[in-house]
Design an enzyme around this catalytic site. Structure first.
Site, mmCIF file in Angstrom:
data_model
loop_
_atom_site.group_PDB
_atom_site.id
_atom_site.type_symbol
_atom_site.label_atom_id
_atom_site.label_comp_id
_atom_site.label_asym_id
_atom_site.label_seq_id
_atom_site.Cartn_x
_atom_site.Cartn_y
_atom_site.Cartn_z
ATOM 1 N NE ARG A 132 20.641 30.084 51.276
ATOM 2 C CZ ARG A 132 21.131 28.925 50.861
ATOM 3 N NH1 ARG A 132 22.222 28.415 51.439
ATOM 4 N NH2 ARG A 132 20.536 28.249 49.898
ATOM 5 C CB CYS A 180 20.472 22.652 54.566
ATOM 6 S SG CYS A 180 21.178 21.298 53.592
#
Length: 275
Positions: free
Chosen positions: A178, A231
């Protein structure tokens, strides 16, 4: 054992004493807002109380990201409803080594609301079961509410504009795929905040799902005079902050909106790859 962690055996003995802590079950599943309550009803640590990621530890998703902080007054009311008070210790747990969402609860209670003694069950519910701990089913029994009025420290977290302008190291707790922009299963755009470093929260744990030793964490966590942890939505970012606490390192500040807020403004830059 770090004073921010507690082992399953120690928790079992503590619960049998006269000064038992408040235990909060923080289990959650991203994309399934009802999962936490369902998991709690199906079996939880005796006397534990359900603390919901989407309803208690966040306000509704929107322009501030997928898990913005609740209003201080709303979170204080939640803590009072659950019987949390400053003079009684709190233990939080999940079943993902603290990543979902015990570390978020630890951060909100200890770093934001200022509770003096909050610990995370190291290894979570699997460690509890492994140690022979029992589970109970069903709804919460009567809980005596508290009258605690926390004093919130908004200096523990940062807004997007400060992330953009700050020279602090940005530490990304998402997976490397990611971070690099190779995949994005949750948010609309892939990549990372330019200049950030990738430190997947899973790297804080050993093969048993418990935290690595303080020495191992100190060696692996990047050093900087100022760090901002982020995050996807400000949940697993708290795991890296907790890891710093375990390692006795200065604590990063939390970018609560994280990637899910960052990408809502097309003026904010996006990077891909390893840097």
């Amino acid at each position: 054992m770090s004073d921010v962690l507690i082992g399953a055996d120690a928790l079992r003995h503590w619960l049998q004493g006269s000064q038992a802590p408040v235990v909060l079950d923080c289990r959650a599943r991203l994309g399934d807002p009802e999962a936490g309550a369902r998991l709690w009803r199906d079996g939880h640590v005796p006397a534990s109380r359900h603390l919901d990621l989407d309803r208690d530890l966040a306000s509704p998703a929107g322009v501030r990201g997928r898990h913005p902080l609740p209003e201080p007054g709303a979170f204080a009311a939640t803590l009072r409803r659950l019987g949390v008070e400053s003079g009684r210790a709190v233990v939080v747990y999940d079943d993902m080594g603290g990543q979902l969402a015990a570390a978020r609860a630890w951060w909100m209670l200890s770093q934001w609301a200022g509770h003096p003694e909050v610990r995370v069950l190291d290894g979570g519910l699997p460690a509890w079961r492994e140690a022979g701990g029992s589970l109970v089913e069903g709804e919460e029994a009567g809980i005596e509410p508290s009258d605690w009025a926390p004093t919130f420290d908004d200096g523990a977290w940062v807004e997007a504009d400060e992330v953009f302008s700050s020279r602090a190291m940005k530490l990304d707790a998402r997976s490397r795929a990611r971070f690099r922009g190779e995949s994005e299963p949750v948010d609309a755009l892939a990549g990372h905040i330019p200049g950030a470093r990738c430190r997947p929260s899973a790297d804080n744990l050993d093969e048993s799902g418990r935290f690595k030793s303080p020495a191992a964490l100190r060696e692996a966590l990047p050093e900087a005079s100022e760090v901002i942890s982020y995050c996807g939505s400000g949940v697993t970012a708290c795991h890296n902050i907790l890891a710093c606490a375990v390692a006795d390192l200065p604590l990063p500040r939390l970018y609560v909106g994280s990637w899910s807020e960052w990408i809502r403004d097309p003026a904010r830059p996006i990077a891909t790859g390893d840097y």
